[in-house]
Write a protein that holds these residues in place. Structure first.
Motif, mmCIF file in Angstrom:
data_model
loop_
_atom_site.group_PDB
_atom_site.id
_atom_site.type_symbol
_atom_site.label_atom_id
_atom_site.label_comp_id
_atom_site.label_asym_id
_atom_site.label_seq_id
_atom_site.Cartn_x
_atom_site.Cartn_y
_atom_site.Cartn_z
ATOM 1 N N PRO A 2 -16.361 75.935 -28.714
ATOM 2 C CA PRO A 2 -16.466 77.248 -29.376
ATOM 3 C C PRO A 2 -17.897 77.777 -29.217
ATOM 4 N N PRO A 3 -18.091 79.088 -29.261
ATOM 5 C CA PRO A 3 -19.419 79.677 -29.007
ATOM 6 C C PRO A 3 -20.557 79.082 -29.834
ATOM 7 N N ASP A 4 -20.344 78.811 -31.124
ATOM 8 C CA ASP A 4 -21.444 78.292 -31.944
ATOM 9 C C ASP A 4 -21.827 76.872 -31.534
ATOM 10 N N LEU A 5 -20.853 76.030 -31.192
ATOM 11 C CA LEU A 5 -21.159 74.672 -30.728
ATOM 12 C C LEU A 5 -21.789 74.688 -29.328
ATOM 13 N N ARG A 6 -21.358 75.621 -28.503
ATOM 14 C CA ARG A 6 -21.936 75.786 -27.163
ATOM 15 C C ARG A 6 -23.429 76.115 -27.297
ATOM 16 N N TRP A 7 -23.734 77.056 -28.182
ATOM 17 C CA TRP A 7 -25.137 77.453 -28.400
ATOM 18 C C TRP A 7 -25.965 76.263 -28.892
ATOM 19 N N GLN A 8 -25.391 75.509 -29.854
ATOM 20 C CA GLN A 8 -26.080 74.319 -30.374
ATOM 21 C C GLN A 8 -26.352 73.313 -29.258
ATOM 22 N N ASP A 35 -34.956 82.568 -23.947
ATOM 23 C CA ASP A 35 -35.870 83.022 -25.004
ATOM 24 C C ASP A 35 -35.211 82.956 -26.381
ATOM 25 N N LEU A 36 -33.957 83.396 -26.487
ATOM 26 C CA LEU A 36 -33.259 83.334 -27.781
ATOM 27 C C LEU A 36 -32.967 81.890 -28.185
ATOM 28 N N LEU A 37 -32.627 81.055 -27.216
ATOM 29 C CA LEU A 37 -32.411 79.639 -27.517
ATOM 30 C C LEU A 37 -33.695 78.991 -28.023
ATOM 31 N N ILE A 38 -34.822 79.330 -27.394
ATOM 32 C CA ILE A 38 -36.122 78.806 -27.839
ATOM 33 C C ILE A 38 -36.427 79.291 -29.253
ATOM 34 N N GLU A 39 -36.175 80.577 -29.531
ATOM 35 C CA GLU A 39 -36.410 81.110 -30.883
ATOM 36 C C GLU A 39 -35.608 80.330 -31.920
ATOM 37 N N ASP A 40 -34.334 80.056 -31.601
ATOM 38 C CA ASP A 40 -33.503 79.301 -32.542
ATOM 39 C C ASP A 40 -33.984 77.860 -32.674
ATOM 40 N N LEU A 41 -34.454 77.273 -31.577
ATOM 41 C CA LEU A 41 -34.986 75.913 -31.635
ATOM 42 C C LEU A 41 -36.247 75.870 -32.500
ATOM 43 N N ILE A 42 -37.101 76.882 -32.364
ATOM 44 C CA ILE A 42 -38.312 76.967 -33.194
ATOM 45 C C ILE A 42 -37.926 77.011 -34.672
ATOM 46 N N ALA A 81 -33.458 77.281 -17.681
ATOM 47 C CA ALA A 81 -32.224 78.021 -17.390
ATOM 48 C C ALA A 81 -31.224 77.178 -16.605
ATOM 49 N N ARG A 82 -31.696 76.118 -15.966
ATOM 50 C CA ARG A 82 -30.803 75.258 -15.179
ATOM 51 C C ARG A 82 -29.911 74.362 -16.043
ATOM 52 N N VAL A 83 -30.204 74.252 -17.336
ATOM 53 C CA VAL A 83 -29.413 73.358 -18.189
ATOM 54 C C VAL A 83 -28.536 74.109 -19.187
ATOM 55 N N VAL A 84 -28.551 75.431 -19.111
ATOM 56 C CA VAL A 84 -27.717 76.245 -20.005
ATOM 57 C C VAL A 84 -26.802 77.123 -19.163
ATOM 58 N N GLY A 85 -25.841 77.748 -19.839
ATOM 59 C CA GLY A 85 -24.884 78.584 -19.142
ATOM 60 C C GLY A 85 -25.526 79.803 -18.502
ATOM 61 N N GLN A 86 -24.883 80.265 -17.438
ATOM 62 C CA GLN A 86 -25.378 81.452 -16.746
ATOM 63 C C GLN A 86 -25.333 82.635 -17.705
ATOM 64 N N GLY A 87 -26.422 83.346 -17.795
ATOM 65 C CA GLY A 87 -26.506 84.494 -18.684
ATOM 66 C C GLY A 87 -26.975 84.154 -20.082
ATOM 67 N N ALA A 88 -27.092 82.864 -20.409
ATOM 68 C CA ALA A 88 -27.610 82.481 -21.733
ATOM 69 C C ALA A 88 -29.102 82.799 -21.776
ATOM 70 N N SER A 89 -29.559 83.339 -22.861
ATOM 71 C CA SER A 89 -30.964 83.714 -23.005
ATOM 72 C C SER A 89 -31.810 82.515 -23.418
#
Length: 200
Positions: free
Chosen positions: A18-24, A57-64, A47-55
């Motif tokens: 599901p999208p939320d688990l994918r993001w996690q 920068d946004l993933l880093i913000e959430d990780l922070i 970007a090589r370890v996440v889905g194509q089109g995944a941001s």
């Protein structure tokens, strides 16, 4: 950091989640890559370890945000990101761990020489002599080079041309700079007494 022989079995898209688990999972992958790397990891490598089109920068913000209140944080340095221990825990680390090789132990003059190289690079030893009004010792240059803070820059194509010195990625990491554009401006250095001390 990227490797040519990358594991082609990595499911980057994770379409079965599901999208939320994918993001996690993408966040955890970025965290794992940053944790395993000794140097800053650029956006294109993450970007090589996440889905194509995944941001990234946004993933880093959430990780922070996810690491808030933890002992380490994500820092943006040297054109990428890395995990670092928060400064609050520096004394505890020095007390319990052997970090002598990581301690820069720079004197004020050493920092002034580094600043001169950073602001005037590529610069020769004669150029440093013009700034400081005296020779900068080969020993100091050697120590800065051994710590990875400076490297050899371009030389003139003419025979016998002097070596030049430039700062390195390790310099950016050590001083928590994303790029040389993040160096303090000259007025800030004058206010801190660095430029007046060097005559730069």
């Amino acid at each position: 950091m990227a490797r040519d022989n990358a594991d082609t079995d990595l499911d980057r898209e994770l379409e079965d989640l599901p999208p939320d688990l994918r993001w996690q999972e993408w966040m955890r992958r970025i965290e794992a890559v940053l944790f395993a790397s000794a140097s800053a990891v650029p956006r294109e490598d993450l970007a090589r370890v996440v889905g194509q089109g995944a941001s990234v920068d946004l993933l880093i913000e959430d990780l922070i945000a996810d690491l808030e209140g933890r002992a380490f944080e994500v820092s943006q340095v040297a054109g990428g990101w890395m995990l670092r221990t928060r400064p609050t825990y520096a004394a505890a680390i020095r007390m319990a761990a052997d970090v002598r090789d990581q301690d820069l132990d720079l004197r004020e003059y050493d920092v002034a020489v580094l600043a001169a190289i950073a602001y005037h690079q590529p610069i020769t030893r004669d150029g440093l002599k013009d700034i400081f009004g005296k020779e900068v010792s080969r020993d100091l240059i050697g120590r800065l080079h051994a710590r990875g803070l400076i490297g050899t820059g371009p030389r003139s194509p003419q025979r016998g041309a002097p070596y030049t010195y430039v700062t390195t990625e390790q310099f950016l990491v050590a001083f928590d700079l994303e790029s040389l554009q993040d160096l303090p401006d000259r007025e800030q250095l004058e206010d801190a007494g660095v430029l007046s001390a060097t005559g730069a």
